[in-house]
Design an enzyme around this catalytic site. Structure first.
Site, PDB file in Angstrom:
ATOM      1  N   LYS A 178     -12.816 -59.980  58.690  1.00  0.00           N
ATOM      2  CA  LYS A 178     -12.461 -60.316  57.323  1.00  0.00           C
ATOM      3  C   LYS A 178     -13.657 -60.115  56.398  1.00  0.00           C
ATOM      4  O   LYS A 178     -14.815 -60.154  56.848  1.00  0.00           O
ATOM      5  CB  LYS A 178     -12.024 -61.788  57.234  1.00  0.00           C
ATOM      6  CG  LYS A 178     -10.752 -62.154  57.979  1.00  0.00           C
ATOM      7  CD  LYS A 178     -10.480 -63.654  57.850  1.00  0.00           C
ATOM      8  CE  LYS A 178      -9.240 -64.078  58.620  1.00  0.00           C
ATOM      9  NZ  LYS A 178      -8.011 -63.595  57.977  1.00  0.00           N
TER      10      LYS A 178
ATOM     11  N   ARG B  24      -0.076 -64.891  65.640  1.00  0.00           N
ATOM     12  CA  ARG B  24       1.242 -64.641  66.230  1.00  0.00           C
ATOM     13  C   ARG B  24       1.152 -64.386  67.731  1.00  0.00           C
ATOM     14  O   ARG B  24       2.116 -64.613  68.460  1.00  0.00           O
ATOM     15  CB  ARG B  24       1.922 -63.479  65.512  1.00  0.00           C
ATOM     16  CG  ARG B  24       1.261 -62.137  65.674  1.00  0.00           C
ATOM     17  CD  ARG B  24       1.672 -61.129  64.621  1.00  0.00           C
ATOM     18  NE  ARG B  24       1.198 -61.518  63.310  1.00  0.00           N
ATOM     19  CZ  ARG B  24       1.475 -60.850  62.186  1.00  0.00           C
ATOM     20  NH1 ARG B  24       2.219 -59.748  62.245  1.00  0.00           N
ATOM     21  NH2 ARG B  24       1.008 -61.247  61.033  1.00  0.00           N
TER      22      ARG B  24
END
Length: 463
Positions: free
Chosen positions: A242, A316
């Site tokens: 990120k 996920r």
């Protein structure tokens, strides 16, 4: 500031200062009833009956005889949590008079608004602002919810330096032992032996070992309710790292776990007639020579293979293994919570989490309950044609799409592939954070949808 709720039977309640709930239309007549000149005195304070405004009616000894508190144009405040603003009153004990809104939400708002995260700061002695519990309100129930929300907020607000996977396990263990909740933990390479390969893969790049926390409580014969919470204690994005802004708030990436645990506390302390299970895959998505890579193919607990299109879509993956475990025992209700996608915030902003379910009755109950308890959510579609966007040329699926569209929807569709046997399933893509302080919602961590789901469970499974 210490905010507390006073039971009507408490001696302190006898001398409580009345807070007259007035509208923009009737405040003058209510003020006049308090004595000559009170309306003029309030007007001199700039009072107009606007929502959240306060003015004081003078009393003996310099103490206010009453407080005029504006609720706006109608008898009900536009924001059910507006009573949290009463925290701004001077030190003392107060009681609502003529409040036209939901009295339980008013008391809860007052309690929630008193939350402060003080772990790392020295604070002066708090002022005692106390509110008498309105008539007909179950004070114990309000306190239970407020305390559980505070626990969830504390977990989210704690930085990763003090809340990694091991520290989260310790916090959960202490919590469970205090309440008679069973806890089983699978750590490190034992995750592979226990068939949680994606939890292991996401967490193996960190020096802080990944783990799966498995809590159970209640009678085996009761309806099975299972909660799954994403527990990424910090997310660098992995090798798809990120940027600075994207990493700044990543201590909150375990907000799904905090939400599930807050609900669990409400359920256990309310003694709901359920067999509760809570699953928290706890990891740190870090960067090292052992980090999982873009292009890797991981085998899941369910046996489905997943090509990694982006290591920053790690939540996920760990949820998939936990959902597969939960699904194996065919729960009556399976609900997961995750700070999963930025796409959800683009679509609905930070205050309105989307939820997904194929169960129409459950969807209606969630929407209705969220509105009733002022814990709003919005249903988004599990749009089947978008399933193809998760196709992979070398595995059963990819963990991301290539087009960048419908990111929250496709993340939910990814998770749905790991739920087959549960009688009902819902997924909440929460933000877990209040970026701008609002009544009853201080700046910082927020276990969104926790109060909603508890109220729904209470409605269905109260003893």
């Amino acid at each position: 500031m210490a905010l507390s709720l006073v039971d009507p039977s408490d001696p302190a309640a006898a001398g409580a200062t009345p807070v007259l709930c007035v509208s923009a239309a009737d405040w003058r007549s209510r003020a006049d009833a308090l004595g000559d000149g009170v309306a003029a005195f309030a007007q001199a304070q700039g009072f107009e009956g606007k929502a959240g405004q306060t003015a004081f009616a003078p009393g003996a000894g310099g103490k206010p005889a009453a407080v005029l508190w504006g609720v706006g144009d109608g008898v009900r405040p536009s924001d059910p949590f507006l009573p949290a603003k009463l925290a701004q009153l001077p030190e003392g004990v107060y009681r609502l008079d003529g409040f036209g809104g939901d009295a339980t939400l008013a008391a809860l708002a007052f309690a929630l608004g008193g939350y402060r995260f003080d772990r790392y700061r020295a604070r002066p002695a708090p002022r005692a602002v106390r509110l008498v519990m309105p008539d007909g309100v179950d004070g114990d129930a309000v306190r239970r919810v407020a305390e559980a929300v505070a626990m969830g907020r504390d977990l989210i607000n704690t930085p990763a330096s003090d809340l990694g996977p091991a520290e989260l396990e310790t916090a959960v263990r202490n919590w469970a032992q205090a309440r008679g909740v069973a806890l089983a933990v699978t750590v490190g390479d034992d995750l592979l032996a226990a068939n949680f390969p994606m939890v292991h893969a996401v967490g193996r790049g960190s020096s802080r070992a990944p783990r799966l926390l498995d809590l159970t409580w209640g009678e085996e014969s009761a309806p099975k309710v299972t909660l799954v919470g994403k527990g990424v204690c910090f997310d660098t994005g992995g090798l798809n790292i990120k940027n600075d802004a994207g990493m700044l708030l990543m201590k909150k990436d375990m907000g799904g776990a905090a939400t599930a645990l807050a609900i669990a506390q409400m359920v256990v302390e309310a003694r709901l007639k359920v067999r509760l299970r809570v699953l928290v895959p706890a990891v740190e998505n870090a960067i090292s020579g052992t980090s999982f890579r873009p292009g890797d193919v991981l085998r899941s607990r369910k046996g489905l293979t997943v090509e990694i299109g982006n290591t920053d879509a790690e939540g996920r993956l760990i949820l998939a293994d936990a959902l597969a475990l939960a699904d194996e025992e065919q729960p009556d209700l399976l609900v997961d919570f995750a700070t999963l996608t930025g796409a959800a915030r683009v679509a609905l902003g930070p205050d309105l989490p989307p939820f997904y379910t194929d169960d129409e009755a459950l969807a209606a109950d969630v929407a209705r309950t969220g509105a009733a308890v002022n814990d709003p959510v919005w249903r988004m579609p599990l749009w089947k044609p978008y399933d193809a966007m998760l196709d992979s040329k070398i595995a059963d699926m990819n963990n991301v799409t290539t087009g960048g569209f419908a990111g929250s929807v496709t993340a939910a569709l990814f998770l749905r592939r790991f739920v087959e046997k549960a009688k009902a399933w819902a997924h909440f893509d929460i933000y877990g954070w209040t970026p701008a302080e609002k009544p009853g919602r201080p700046f910082g961590g927020e276990p969104q949808a926790a109060r909603l789901v508890f109220a729904l469970l209470q409605e269905r499974y109260a003893r």
